[in-house]
Write an enzyme that holds these catalytic residues in place. Structure first.
Site, short mmCIF file in Angstrom:
data_model
loop_
_atom_site.label_atom_id
_atom_site.label_comp_id
_atom_site.label_asym_id
_atom_site.label_seq_id
_atom_site.Cartn_x
_atom_site.Cartn_y
_atom_site.Cartn_z
N ARG A 1 0.86 -1.19 0.00
CA ARG A 1 0.00 0.00 0.00
C ARG A 1 0.90 1.24 0.00
NH1 ARG A 1 -3.46 -2.65 -1.70
NH2 ARG A 1 -5.55 -3.04 -0.88
N HIS B 1 -1.17 -0.37 -9.83
CA HIS B 1 -1.90 -1.24 -8.89
C HIS B 1 -2.43 -2.49 -9.61
CE1 HIS B 1 -4.05 -1.22 -4.77
NE2 HIS B 1 -3.94 -2.47 -5.21
P1 NDP Z 1 -2.23 -10.68 5.51
O1 NDP Z 1 -3.19 -10.01 6.42
O2 NDP Z 1 -2.35 -12.13 5.26
O3 NDP Z 1 -0.74 -10.38 5.98
C1 NDP Z 1 -0.35 -9.16 6.51
C2 NDP Z 1 1.01 -9.34 7.14
O4 NDP Z 1 1.42 -8.06 7.64
C3 NDP Z 1 0.99 -10.30 8.33
O5 NDP Z 1 2.15 -11.07 8.32
C4 NDP Z 1 0.98 -9.36 9.51
O6 NDP Z 1 1.55 -9.89 10.69
C5 NDP Z 1 1.84 -8.24 8.99
N1 NDP Z 1 1.60 -7.02 9.76
C6 NDP Z 1 0.48 -6.30 9.89
N2 NDP Z 1 0.67 -5.26 10.72
C7 NDP Z 1 1.95 -5.33 11.12
C8 NDP Z 1 2.74 -4.56 11.98
N3 NDP Z 1 2.26 -3.47 12.60
N4 NDP Z 1 4.02 -4.92 12.18
C9 NDP Z 1 4.54 -6.02 11.57
N5 NDP Z 1 3.82 -6.81 10.73
C10 NDP Z 1 2.55 -6.46 10.52
O7 NDP Z 1 -2.35 -9.88 4.12
P2 NDP Z 1 -1.99 -10.41 2.65
O8 NDP Z 1 -0.68 -11.08 2.69
O9 NDP Z 1 -3.13 -11.15 2.07
O10 NDP Z 1 -1.90 -9.02 1.86
C11 NDP Z 1 -0.95 -8.04 2.26
C12 NDP Z 1 -1.30 -6.72 1.59
O11 NDP Z 1 -1.02 -6.77 0.21
C13 NDP Z 1 -2.78 -6.36 1.63
O12 NDP Z 1 -3.15 -5.79 2.88
C14 NDP Z 1 -2.87 -5.35 0.53
O13 NDP Z 1 -2.58 -4.08 1.07
C15 NDP Z 1 -1.77 -5.76 -0.44
N6 NDP Z 1 -2.27 -6.29 -1.71
C16 NDP Z 1 -1.90 -5.64 -2.86
C17 NDP Z 1 -2.31 -6.11 -4.08
C18 NDP Z 1 -1.86 -5.44 -5.33
O14 NDP Z 1 -2.30 -5.80 -6.43
N7 NDP Z 1 -0.97 -4.46 -5.25
C19 NDP Z 1 -3.16 -7.28 -4.22
C20 NDP Z 1 -3.48 -7.90 -2.94
C21 NDP Z 1 -3.04 -7.40 -1.75
P3 NDP Z 1 0.91 -11.15 11.43
O15 NDP Z 1 1.14 -12.32 10.49
O16 NDP Z 1 1.66 -11.26 12.67
O17 NDP Z 1 -0.56 -10.84 11.59
#
Ligand code: NDP
Length: 309
Positions: free
Chosen positions: A224, A272
Site C-alpha cells: 500500500r 496497482h
Molecule cells: P495478511 O493479512 O495475510 O498479511 C499481513 C502481514 O502483515 C501479516 O504477516 C501481519 O503480521 C503483517 N503485519 C500487519 N501489521 C503489522 C505490523 N504493525 N508490524 C509487523 N507486521 C505487521 O495480508 P496479505 O498477505 O493477504 O496481503 C498483504 C497486503 O497486500 C494487503 O493488505 C494489501 O494491502 C496488499 N495487496 C496488494 C495487491 C496489489 O495488487 N498491489 C493485491 C493484494 C493485496 P501477522 O502475520 O503477525 O498478523
C-alpha cells in the site's frame, strides 16, 4: 429457503465477477440469488468489490457477513455500522499472481535486465556479472498470505529471505523476525512491502529504516502506498542509497501525473496491477465461506477489526 447475496461494486466489477459467482453459487445446496439491488433488509450476505457505494450498513439488519473480493480492507474495517464479520479475500489467485509479479521484478533488478533490454544501441555491454541469488539477501515486510507465498518462491530460487511480521512465525527456510523493523532491514539488498495499511504500518519505510538497507538495494511496493514516506524514498533514490523502486501502490491512485515518481529515472510505476483477484478461484472462496455461514460454521479469513487487517 433462498439466500440473498448483494453484489457491491462497479458495473465493470459486476461484469468481471458476477458470472463466476453465479456459477459457484449454483453448485451450493441452497438457492443463492446474487443481485446488485436487493433491498437491504432482505440481504443475507454482502459480496463486495468496491466500497464507495455504501457508507451506512445499518439497514442490513439480517446480513451474516461481508465477503470481500479484495485482500485489503482499510476502507471498511473501521466502519462502525458494519456489525457483522468482514471476511477478506485469501487465495482467489491473489497469491499466485503476487508471486509472479514479485519474482519477475526481483529478477529484473537482480540480474540487471534493464542493462540489456533498454540498451539495444550497438554497445556490447559485457563485463557485468550479477551476484548469485544466494548472495543477495531479501527482506519481505509482511509474512501473511502473500508475503509468505513470495518468501517461499524467492527462497526456492536461492535468495536468503528474511520475513518480518507482527507475530512471530516459523516458516521453513525463511528467517522470520518480529520486533524492531530495522533488524529485518539491516543489509537487505531487496525490500518487498506486503503489509496492510494500518496506523502502525504507515511510513514503515522512512529515512531511518531505508538507511538500514544495503547501499544499492531495490524496493518493491505492491502493498500500500502509505507504507512509504515518499519524500524519504525520493531522497534515498537521489543519493543512490536505493538503486531503484518499483511501486505498484500509492497514497493517491491513480498516481497524479505531476508526481515526481513518474519522471524519476530510478522509479518504475505500475498501476496497482501486481495481483488482481481472479474471478473463478475467488468465486469458489466466496461460495465456500457463504456455505460455511449457512451451515453455522465459523467463517474463514475474518478480519481482526482491532488490528485493522
Ligand atoms: P495478511 O493479512 O495475510 O498479511 C499481513 C502481514 O502483515 C501479516 O504477516 C501481519 O503480521 C503483517 N503485519 C500487519 N501489521 C503489522 C505490523 N504493525 N508490524 C509487523 N507486521 C505487521 O495480508 P496479505 O498477505 O493477504 O496481503 C498483504 C497486503 O497486500 C494487503 O493488505 C494489501 O494491502 C496488499 N495487496 C496488494 C495487491 C496489489 O495488487 N498491489 C493485491 C493484494 C493485496 P501477522 O502475520 O503477525 O498478523
Amino acid at each position: 429457503m433462498t439466500v440473498n447475496a448483494l453484489f457491491v461494486g462497479s458495473g465493470r466489477d459486476w461484469d468481471t465477477y458476477a458470472p463466476a459467482l453465479i456459477a459457484a453459487f449454483a453448485r451450493l445446496p441452497r438457492h443463492v440469488v446474487l443481485k446488485a439491488d436487493h433491498a437491504p433488509d432482505t440481504v443475507d450476505y454482502i459480496v463486495m468489490a468496491g466500497s464507495h457505494i455504501i457508507e451506512d450498513f445499518s439497514p442490513f439488519i439480517r446480513c451474516k457477513a461481508l465477503l470481500r473480493l479484495w485482500a485489503g480492507v482499510e476502507d471498511i474495517v473501521h466502519n462502525e455500522t458494519i456489525t457483522f464479520p468482514i471476511c477478506r479475500m485469501v487465495g482467489g489467485g491473489l497469491d499466485q499472481g503476487m508471486v509472479e509479479w514479485v519474482v519477475a521484478h526481483v529478477m529484473r533488478h537482480h540480474i540487471g535486465m534493464d542493462r540489456h533490454i533498454l540498451g539495444q544501441d550497438g554497445i556490447w555491454r559485457d563485463g557485468f556479472v550479477p551476484p548469485l541469488a544466494e548472495d543477495r539477501p531479501i527482506t519481505i515486510l509482511g509474512l501473511g498470505a502473500l508475503g509468505t507465498a513470495c518468501a517461499r518462491a524467492l527462497s526456492a530460487l536461492g535468495f536468503p529471505v528474511t520475513g518480518w511480521s507482527r507475530t512471530t512465525k516459523d516458516i521453513s527456510g525463511i528467517r522470520c523476525l518480529s520486533g524492531p523493523v530495522g533488524d529485518a532491514l539491516t543489509q537487505a539488498q531487496g525490500v518487498i512491502l506486503l503489509l496492510p495499511k494500518t496506523p502502525d504500518t504507515e511510513h514503515i519505510l522512512n529515512a531511518e529504516t531505508l538507511a538500514k538497507t544495503a547501499k544499492g538495494a531495490f524496493v518493491l511496493n505492491p502493498g500500500r502506498g502509505p507504507l512509504i514516506d515518499d519524500d524519504a524514498l525520493l531522497a534515498a533514490l537521489d543519493s543512490g542509497h536505493i538503486a531503484h523502486a518499483t511501486l505498484d501502490t500509492f497514497c493517491t491512485e491513480p498516481l497524479p501525473d505531476s508526481h515526481p515518481y513518474w519522471a524519476h529515472p530510478s522509479v518504475t510505476v505500475t498501476p496497482h496491477i501486481a495481483s488482481a483477484t481472479r474471478p473463478r478461484p475467488a468465486a469458489d472462496v466466496i461460495a465456500n465461506n457463504l456455505q460455511r455461514g449457512e451451515e453455522g460454521r465459523p467463517f474463514l479469513h475474518t478480519v481482526d477489526r482491532t488490528a485493522g487487517y
